[in-house]
Motif scaffolding. Structure first.
Motif, PDB file in Angstrom:
ATOM      1  N   MET A   1      11.889  -2.249  -7.530  1.00  0.00           N
ATOM      2  CA  MET A   1      11.768  -3.135  -6.710  1.00  0.00           C
ATOM      3  C   MET A   1      10.659  -3.864  -6.526  1.00  0.00           C
ATOM      4  O   MET A   1       9.556  -4.140  -6.901  1.00  0.00           O
ATOM      5  N   VAL A   2      11.304  -5.381  -6.352  1.00  0.00           N
ATOM      6  CA  VAL A   2      10.531  -7.166  -6.785  1.00  0.00           C
ATOM      7  C   VAL A   2      10.663  -7.221  -5.533  1.00  0.00           C
ATOM      8  O   VAL A   2      11.844  -7.246  -4.990  1.00  0.00           O
ATOM      9  N   THR A   3       9.746  -7.858  -4.384  1.00  0.00           N
ATOM     10  CA  THR A   3       9.819  -8.591  -3.296  1.00  0.00           C
ATOM     11  C   THR A   3       9.150  -9.576  -3.292  1.00  0.00           C
ATOM     12  O   THR A   3       8.145 -10.075  -4.391  1.00  0.00           O
ATOM     13  N   ARG A   4       8.969 -10.524  -2.278  1.00  0.00           N
ATOM     14  CA  ARG A   4       9.023 -11.998  -2.235  1.00  0.00           C
ATOM     15  C   ARG A   4       7.505 -11.925  -1.249  1.00  0.00           C
ATOM     16  O   ARG A   4       7.684 -12.068  -0.083  1.00  0.00           O
ATOM     17  N   ALA A   5       6.590 -12.017  -1.706  1.00  0.00           N
ATOM     18  CA  ALA A   5       5.282 -12.076  -0.899  1.00  0.00           C
ATOM     19  C   ALA A   5       5.687 -13.821   0.322  1.00  0.00           C
ATOM     20  O   ALA A   5       6.181 -14.377   0.223  1.00  0.00           O
ATOM     21  N   GLY A   6       4.558 -13.249   0.922  1.00  0.00           N
ATOM     22  CA  GLY A   6       4.417 -14.653   2.350  1.00  0.00           C
ATOM     23  C   GLY A   6       4.907 -15.989   1.724  1.00  0.00           C
ATOM     24  O   GLY A   6       4.910 -16.953   2.229  1.00  0.00           O
ATOM     25  N   ASN A   7       3.546 -15.920   0.152  1.00  0.00           N
ATOM     26  CA  ASN A   7       3.278 -17.153   0.301  1.00  0.00           C
ATOM     27  C   ASN A   7       4.478 -17.694  -1.164  1.00  0.00           C
ATOM     28  O   ASN A   7       4.198 -18.467  -1.927  1.00  0.00           O
ATOM     29  N   GLY A   8       5.348 -17.012  -1.467  1.00  0.00           N
ATOM     30  CA  GLY A   8       6.086 -17.653  -2.161  1.00  0.00           C
ATOM     31  C   GLY A   8       6.367 -16.327  -3.640  1.00  0.00           C
ATOM     32  O   GLY A   8       6.942 -16.493  -4.574  1.00  0.00           O
ATOM     33  N   HIS A   9       5.882 -16.164  -4.036  1.00  0.00           N
ATOM     34  CA  HIS A   9       5.477 -14.919  -5.129  1.00  0.00           C
ATOM     35  C   HIS A   9       5.612 -13.380  -4.935  1.00  0.00           C
ATOM     36  O   HIS A   9       6.413 -12.750  -4.624  1.00  0.00           O
ATOM     37  N   GLN A  10       6.426 -13.386  -6.511  1.00  0.00           N
ATOM     38  CA  GLN A  10       7.267 -12.007  -6.530  1.00  0.00           C
ATOM     39  C   GLN A  10       6.073 -11.064  -6.070  1.00  0.00           C
ATOM     40  O   GLN A  10       4.938 -11.436  -7.667  1.00  0.00           O
ATOM     41  N   THR A  11       6.501 -10.080  -5.906  1.00  0.00           N
ATOM     42  CA  THR A  11       5.411  -8.908  -6.158  1.00  0.00           C
ATOM     43  C   THR A  11       6.509  -7.511  -6.299  1.00  0.00           C
ATOM     44  O   THR A  11       7.508  -6.811  -6.050  1.00  0.00           O
ATOM     45  N   GLY A  12       5.615  -6.833  -7.555  1.00  0.00           N
ATOM     46  CA  GLY A  12       6.567  -6.094  -7.955  1.00  0.00           C
ATOM     47  C   GLY A  12       5.582  -4.236  -6.945  1.00  0.00           C
ATOM     48  O   GLY A  12       4.535  -4.958  -6.270  1.00  0.00           O
ATOM     49  N   ARG A  13       5.717  -3.217  -7.673  1.00  0.00           N
ATOM     50  CA  ARG A  13       5.269  -2.068  -7.256  1.00  0.00           C
ATOM     51  C   ARG A  13       3.937  -2.134  -8.062  1.00  0.00           C
ATOM     52  O   ARG A  13       3.773  -2.425  -8.897  1.00  0.00           O
ATOM     53  N   GLY A  14       2.740  -2.248  -7.203  1.00  0.00           N
ATOM     54  CA  GLY A  14       1.445  -1.894  -7.793  1.00  0.00           C
ATOM     55  C   GLY A  14       0.290  -3.033  -8.160  1.00  0.00           C
ATOM     56  O   GLY A  14      -0.186  -3.297  -7.520  1.00  0.00           O
ATOM     57  N   ASP A  15       1.168  -4.341  -7.605  1.00  0.00           N
ATOM     58  CA  ASP A  15       1.041  -5.743  -7.459  1.00  0.00           C
ATOM     59  C   ASP A  15       0.085  -6.170  -6.230  1.00  0.00           C
ATOM     60  O   ASP A  15       0.005  -5.230  -5.577  1.00  0.00           O
ATOM     61  N   LEU A  16      -0.600  -7.178  -6.668  1.00  0.00           N
ATOM     62  CA  LEU A  16      -1.648  -7.306  -5.084  1.00  0.00           C
ATOM     63  C   LEU A  16      -1.083  -7.831  -4.271  1.00  0.00           C
ATOM     64  O   LEU A  16      -0.211  -8.204  -3.696  1.00  0.00           O
TER      65      LEU A  16
END
Length: 302
Positions: A1-16
């Motif tokens: 699953m990929v989500t988008r952080a508040g600053n626009g970065h795409q984040t996946g499981r385990g990402d910072l």
């Protein structure tokens, strides 16, 4: 699953997370490619960590992290120039300055199976030995820290872990190497600089280890450095001492309650091996595998 952080970065499981990246960002050098737009360091770090976390081949890293060749190039460059070593050291310095490190050290080892892809490393090391020594970096051992043991082709990790679960030293050897001879080398590898003026701290307040490390040489080393220790005596050593009578001396002191705290290093080893790239070695060179371990320790310290 990929989500988008508040600053626009795409984040996946385990990402910072954003908070973790703000803590790590000042410690990493810029990522630039000759004649091309610099890569986003957060994206690059997440891609390198994805590979270490899953144990996947570099070519299978998801495209959202960028070209796999770029990720490997940065991983290799940061290993050669000491970025992984310096970043981990800086996190240790911060933990010590914040009073997190307790300096009660447990020493132990763990064996990691080597995948067949880890075999076949070239005879010479990954970097020039003279330049590596000048920068305080490890050089590639002749055996690539690979050996044959009951588990097959293996690498052994010798660790010193603080009671606060911080790993302060790691030494790689071939899997069949004994624990006791590496005891002093592991403790001598502990070196945490201070933010203010003063010498780096190298001496633990107390050392705990199992009976595999019980030897006259190791106990003499600890007494010489005035380091209190809790190490159970081996049965054969106790029998030899008793047979000598008064000449055998007194039995070494042993605190059973303090010895129970050795579970910290067992828990830390289990946490370290949650990264599949550490639990199973896929890197051909020992210096690359050590960099994978340092990356994992960095990620788990954030």
């Amino acid at each position: 699953m990929v989500t988008r952080a508040g600053n626009g970065h795409q984040t996946g499981r385990g990402d910072l997370t954003d908070a973790q990246w703000e803590r790590l960002k000042p410690l990493l050098p810029p990522v630039s490619t000759m004649g091309r737009r610099p890569r986003d360091r957060r994206q690059v770090f997440n891609g390198i960590w994805w590979r270490a976390r899953t144990g996947s081949p570099w070519r299978d890293v998801p495209e959202r992290y960028g070209p796999w060749a770029t990720l490997y190039s940065v991983f290799r460059r940061w290993q050669i120039d000491g970025t992984w070593t310096r970043t981990l050291k800086e996190l240790q310095v911060r933990a010590d300055s914040e009073g997190i490190l307790e300096w009660e050290i447990s020493v132990d080892s763990t064996v990691c199976r080597a995948h067949q892809h880890a075999a076949g490393g070239r005879e010479k090391g990954a970097c020039d030995p003279d330049s590596a020594a000048a920068n305080g970096l490890a050089t590639e051992p002749d055996d690539h820290a690979l050996g044959r043991s009951r588990g097959g082709l293996t690498t052994k990790l010798h660790l010193a872990v603080d009671t606060s679960m911080h790993v302060l030293a790691v030494i790689l050897t071939a899997g069949q190497r004994a624990d006791a001879p590496l005891f002093t080398a592991v403790l001598n590898s502990i070196r945490v600089p201070r933010i203010r003026a003063g010498r780096p701290r190298t001496r633990p307040a107390h050392v705990i280890a199992d009976r595999a490390y019980s030897s006259r040489a190791n106990r003499s080393y600890l007494r010489r450095r005035q380091i209190p220790h809790t190490i159970p005596e081996k049965r054969d050593q106790a029998g030899h001492r008793l047979r000598r009578g008064m000449a055998g001396g007194r039995p070494p002191g042993f605190d059973r309650e303090r010895y129970k705290r050795r579970h910290k290093i067992e828990c830390r080893i289990g946490q370290l091996k949650q990264a599949r790239g550490v639990a199973t070695r896929y890197d051909k060179l020992a210096v690359r595998y050590e960099a994978t371990i340092q990356l994992t320790l960095i990620r788990q310290s954030l």
